[in-house]
Design an enzyme around this catalytic site. Structure first.
Site, PDB file in Angstrom:
ATOM      1  N   ASP A  17       0.811  -1.123  -0.065  1.00  0.00           N
ATOM      2  CA  ASP A  17       0.093   0.070  -0.097  1.00  0.00           C
ATOM      3  C   ASP A  17       0.869   1.228   0.034  1.00  0.00           C
ATOM      4  OD1 ASP A  17      -2.039  -1.901   0.250  1.00  0.00           O
ATOM      5  OD2 ASP A  17      -2.954  -0.750   2.122  1.00  0.00           O
ATOM      6  N   HIS A  22       3.629  -2.448   3.044  1.00  0.00           N
ATOM      7  CA  HIS A  22       3.637  -1.115   2.500  1.00  0.00           C
ATOM      8  C   HIS A  22       5.013  -0.651   1.816  1.00  0.00           C
ATOM      9  CE1 HIS A  22       0.763  -0.840   5.843  1.00  0.00           C
ATOM     10  NE2 HIS A  22       0.370  -0.003   5.207  1.00  0.00           N
TER      11      HIS A  22
END
Length: 364
Positions: A172, A325
């Site tokens: 992400d 992430h």
């Protein structure tokens, strides 16, 4: 001429013979419907003036009578009759008071089934419609359902991968400086595929180039919205935004991907913070194929240390979706954790697939 006038006057004075409520009747005079009523002796009772809720406001102030001439409705007592006409007359019906009318939607509901990380909307919902009438005489208000809502079902499912050792790594908040490129290097070195949930306003310049690279290397590029729900969404929750803002976040996020990779963007999305409540489902559900949560949060956003992140990834199981992430800050620990965890899992027989590949398995 005088003879013609006399003849016409005589003809107009002749009676007509009709059928009135099933009985033959001779009507004289002007031979109107009013004359027929008088000749028949039938006195229709007028209906009542009623309120919008059906209660009586004033008796006898409604429709004065109901009449049909040769099967056609007639309200004019001055209608001139002809020989052979068939007349049916009955009491008047109720007349509803004049009213002001508004229409409003009946929101559809969304039921939720299951607990898996893949969120699929079945039977796209649609609002119903209600009509609100306010009587101008009585002041009463009634609501009438014109159309029932069509409710939707959100299925929260997991892939049934059977004996296949497959894991979906997801990243992400990128693209991000050098980090996304470093993540791609590690994935390439280990023959792994992943899914990137990108923030659209970061896909420009170098960010666009790295996304183009990711797509060319077989990774799935999805949207994590355009601005990560910044502004009224407080960078965490689309549900805090208006429906129009939510839709724009998805549309602009997809457009940014398509501009970078030169092709159609995946309709698989991840909502910021995993906040995919009913209001968000309503706003973006029709635009997407599925919203993706996760089974394992590797906690790399906390930067607890590369070994801690690696241990979280190593704990994955067949069919698991792992949240990582590549953006949103310093992700050097994430890069190092991948270097440790990927060879370990490969030695256990695992393969790393995209969300699209994972969703080809039965979803249960």
């Amino acid at each position: 001429m005088a003879l013609a006038i006399i003849t016409g006057a005589f003809a107009q004075s002749l009676p007509v013979n009709i059928m009135f409520n099933g009985q033959p009747l001779e009507v004289r005079g002007a031979r109107t419907l009013a004359d027929a009523l008088e000749a028949s002796g039938f006195e229709p009772r007028p209906g009542d003036l009623i309120a919008v809720d059906g209660s009586i406001i004033e008796a006898g102030k409604g429709e004065p009578f109901r009449a049909f001439i040769n099967g056609q409705t007639e309200k004019d007592l001055g209608r001139v009759l002809s020989n052979g006409d068939t007349i049916e007359v009955s009491d008047g019906g109720p007349t509803e008071e004049p009213s002001d009318i508004e229409e409003a939607p009946i929101p559809y509901t969304i039921s939720s089934e299951g607990s898996g990380p893949i969120h699929v909307l079945e039977d796209q919902g649609s609002d119903g419609l209600r009509r609100i009438k306010t009587g101008r005489v009585s002041g009463l208000v009634v609501e009438i359902t014109v159309r029932e809502p069509h409710n939707a079902t959100r299925r929260n499912v997991s892939p049934d991968v059977g004996d296949d050792k497959v894991i979906a790594l997801t990243f992400d908040d990128g693209p991000w400086h050098d980090t996304t490129g470093e993540v791609l290097d590690v994935l390439r070195d280990h023959g792994a595929k992943a899914t990137f949930f990108t923030v659209g306003n970061r896909i420009e310049g170098e960010g666009a180039d790295v996304m183009k690279r990711a797509a060319s290397e077989g990774h799935q590029i999805c949207t994590h919205t355009y601005s990560h729900a910044s502004g009224s969404g407080k960078s965490v929750d689309l549900g805090l935004m208006t429906p129009e803002e939510q839709a724009d976040e998805i549309d602009q996020g997809l457009a940014a991907i398509e501009s970078a990779i030169g092709g159609e963007a995946s309709r698989i999305v991840r909502a910021p913070g995993g906040n995919y409540g009913d209001d968000v489902v309503r706003a973006i559900g029709p635009k997407i194929t599925a919203e993706i949560g996760w089974d394992i949060d590797a906690q790399d956003w906390r930067r607890p240390g590369a070994s801690v992140i690696a241990d979280e990834i190593k704990g994955a199981w067949p069919g698991a979706i792992v949240l990582l992430h590549d953006g949103g800050g310093d992700r050097s620990q994430t890069v190092e954790a991948l270097k440790e965890a990927l060879p370990y899992l490969k030695d256990q027989g695992y393969r790393f697939v995209t969300i699209d590949e994972l969703m080809r398995y039965p979803l249960v």
